[in-house]
Design a protein around this motif. Structure first.
Motif, PDB file in Angstrom:
ATOM      1  N   SER A  68      41.850  35.670 -95.349  1.00  0.00           N
ATOM      2  CA  SER A  68      41.747  37.121 -95.191  1.00  0.00           C
ATOM      3  C   SER A  68      41.633  37.492 -93.715  1.00  0.00           C
ATOM      4  O   SER A  68      42.324  38.402 -93.232  1.00  0.00           O
ATOM      5  N   ASP A  69      40.798  36.775 -92.985  1.00  0.00           N
ATOM      6  CA  ASP A  69      40.590  37.069 -91.570  1.00  0.00           C
ATOM      7  C   ASP A  69      41.856  36.821 -90.751  1.00  0.00           C
ATOM      8  O   ASP A  69      42.247  37.646 -89.917  1.00  0.00           O
ATOM      9  N   LEU A  70      42.509  35.679 -90.993  1.00  0.00           N
ATOM     10  CA  LEU A  70      43.748  35.372 -90.270  1.00  0.00           C
ATOM     11  C   LEU A  70      44.820  36.427 -90.516  1.00  0.00           C
ATOM     12  O   LEU A  70      45.593  36.770 -89.625  1.00  0.00           O
ATOM     13  N   LEU A 124      39.634  28.331-106.748  1.00  0.00           N
ATOM     14  CA  LEU A 124      38.541  28.757-105.871  1.00  0.00           C
ATOM     15  C   LEU A 124      37.286  29.049-106.695  1.00  0.00           C
ATOM     16  O   LEU A 124      37.394  29.519-107.816  1.00  0.00           O
ATOM     17  N   PRO A 125      36.072  28.811-106.152  1.00  0.00           N
ATOM     18  CA  PRO A 125      35.804  28.242-104.829  1.00  0.00           C
ATOM     19  C   PRO A 125      36.063  26.733-104.803  1.00  0.00           C
ATOM     20  O   PRO A 125      35.740  26.027-105.756  1.00  0.00           O
ATOM     21  N   ILE A 166      37.546  29.381 -97.600  1.00  0.00           N
ATOM     22  CA  ILE A 166      38.990  29.659 -97.624  1.00  0.00           C
ATOM     23  C   ILE A 166      39.308  31.145 -97.809  1.00  0.00           C
ATOM     24  O   ILE A 166      40.170  31.683 -97.092  1.00  0.00           O
ATOM     25  N   PRO A 167      38.668  31.863 -98.735  1.00  0.00           N
ATOM     26  CA  PRO A 167      38.957  33.299 -98.814  1.00  0.00           C
ATOM     27  C   PRO A 167      38.688  34.028 -97.501  1.00  0.00           C
ATOM     28  O   PRO A 167      39.482  34.892 -97.094  1.00  0.00           O
ATOM     29  N   TYR A 168      37.599  33.677 -96.837  1.00  0.00           N
ATOM     30  CA  TYR A 168      37.296  34.329 -95.559  1.00  0.00           C
ATOM     31  C   TYR A 168      38.362  33.990 -94.519  1.00  0.00           C
ATOM     32  O   TYR A 168      38.860  34.880 -93.813  1.00  0.00           O
ATOM     33  N   SER A 183      42.984  40.875 -98.875  1.00  0.00           N
ATOM     34  CA  SER A 183      41.554  40.960 -99.165  1.00  0.00           C
ATOM     35  C   SER A 183      41.053  39.595 -99.635  1.00  0.00           C
ATOM     36  O   SER A 183      41.811  38.818-100.221  1.00  0.00           O
ATOM     37  N   PRO A 184      39.785  39.272 -99.401  1.00  0.00           N
ATOM     38  CA  PRO A 184      39.246  37.987 -99.858  1.00  0.00           C
ATOM     39  C   PRO A 184      39.442  37.767-101.358  1.00  0.00           C
ATOM     40  O   PRO A 184      39.687  36.637-101.791  1.00  0.00           O
ATOM     41  N   GLU A 185      39.372  38.837-102.135  1.00  0.00           N
ATOM     42  CA  GLU A 185      39.509  38.729-103.591  1.00  0.00           C
ATOM     43  C   GLU A 185      40.924  38.346-104.016  1.00  0.00           C
ATOM     44  O   GLU A 185      41.125  37.788-105.096  1.00  0.00           O
ATOM     45  N   ASP A 186      41.903  38.614-103.162  1.00  0.00           N
ATOM     46  CA  ASP A 186      43.304  38.355-103.509  1.00  0.00           C
ATOM     47  C   ASP A 186      43.856  37.076-102.878  1.00  0.00           C
ATOM     48  O   ASP A 186      45.028  36.747-103.070  1.00  0.00           O
TER      49      ASP A 186
END
Length: 296
Positions: A243-245, A211-212, A238-240, A158-161
């Protein structure tokens, strides 16, 4: 903490820069015990307790000062000279870079991340020469990028993690053969010639850049400022990205993710300012340092 790979008296070591970057110390000496011999294995081995040990031992300088070696007496290498997988790259991840290539390479601002792989069986480090590959390419370009180094295995993050899965950050120069990049429908050939991946001089531990991420980054060619931006300008942060990858794809310790380059690449000028034999390219990122390479 600035983690490094270096060679002293013909032996490769992993270690740390001193605060002033003038000296280095072997990680095994900091920790006082046997540790993995290369950076990827150390990243897999490392955890919060190990980071705490390193910090504590460095703060207690008793019997440590004599273990530091002058940086002039060692060869600083790429922090991960031999990656286990392709470098994962993002294309067109700064709006101004997409804008500057809209005419020469028909680029446009992406609605989703543009991922591609960069083959790099060996990554060159600071002061190493870049092979100009005469007869193969006539259009070599530079790209300063913030590289994210994955710290532990994970998928569907998840983006938060995301920060939990990061080890740190480095500078990466994504040298590119623009003629090959345009000739082929995929970018892997133009991005993957031998010596076309440079990284260093160190890995900045994530604790020093939470982050950020908002770090200034720049690139100079023969002293002329070409690129100058900040990572806050990433289209996909970076979170996106991580998480997306990681959706359906496992990221592993030591994986390198190059997050994209801002405007100012040679291909973006009219006429283009591509680099030639003898040119010196210096990439800089705040808190990490400088990465300088000369085109042979």
């Amino acid at each position: 903490m600035h983690f490094i790979t270096y060679v002293r008296e013909g032996i490769e070591e992993i270690g740390l820069f001193s605060e002033d970057r003038n000296k280095v110390i072997a990680l095994r000496d900091v920790l006082g015990k046997d540790i993995p011999a290369n950076m990827i294995d150390f990243i897999s081995y490392c955890n919060e307790n190990i980071i705490g040990e390193i910090k504590g031992n460095l703060e207690n300088k008793n019997n440590k000062e004599e273990l530091f070696v002058d940086v002039k007496d060692v060869k600083i290498c790429a922090p991960i000279p031999y990656p286990r997988r392709n470098v994962i790259c993002l294309g067109l991840n700064y709006k101004d870079h997409a804008d500057e290539l809209k005419d020469s390479m028909a680029a446009k601002i992406p609605e989703v991340p543009v991922y591609f792989g960069k083959m790099a069986s060996y990554i060159i480090g600071p002061e190493d020469e870049v092979n100009s590959h005469p007869g193969v390419t006539e259009a070599i370009d530079y790209e300063v990028e913030l590289a994210v180094i994955i710290g532990k295995e994970g998928s569907n993050i998840s983006p938060e993690d995301v920060e939990e899965y990061i080890f740190g950050y480095s500078i990466l120069n994504d040298f590119s053969a623009r003629d090959l990049q345009q000739k082929h429908t995929q970018w892997i050939k133009g991005k993957s010639l031998d010596t076309f991946t440079a990284m260093g001089p160190c890995i900045l531990h994530k604790s020093l850049a939470p982050l950020p991420i908002e770090l200034n980054l720049s690139c100079k060619v023969n002293g002329e400022l070409r690129q100058n931006s900040n990572t806050r300008n990433l289209i996909f942060d970076i979170p996106y990205i991580i998480s997306d990858l990681s959706k359906g794809m496992t990221l592993k310790p030591g994986d390198i993710i190059a997050t994209g380059t801002p405007a100012g690449v040679g291909m973006g000028f009219q006429p283009p300012k591509l680099i030639k034999s003898g040119d010196v390219v210096t990439c800089s990122i705040e808190k990490i340092g400088e990465l300088t390479n000369r085109l042979k």
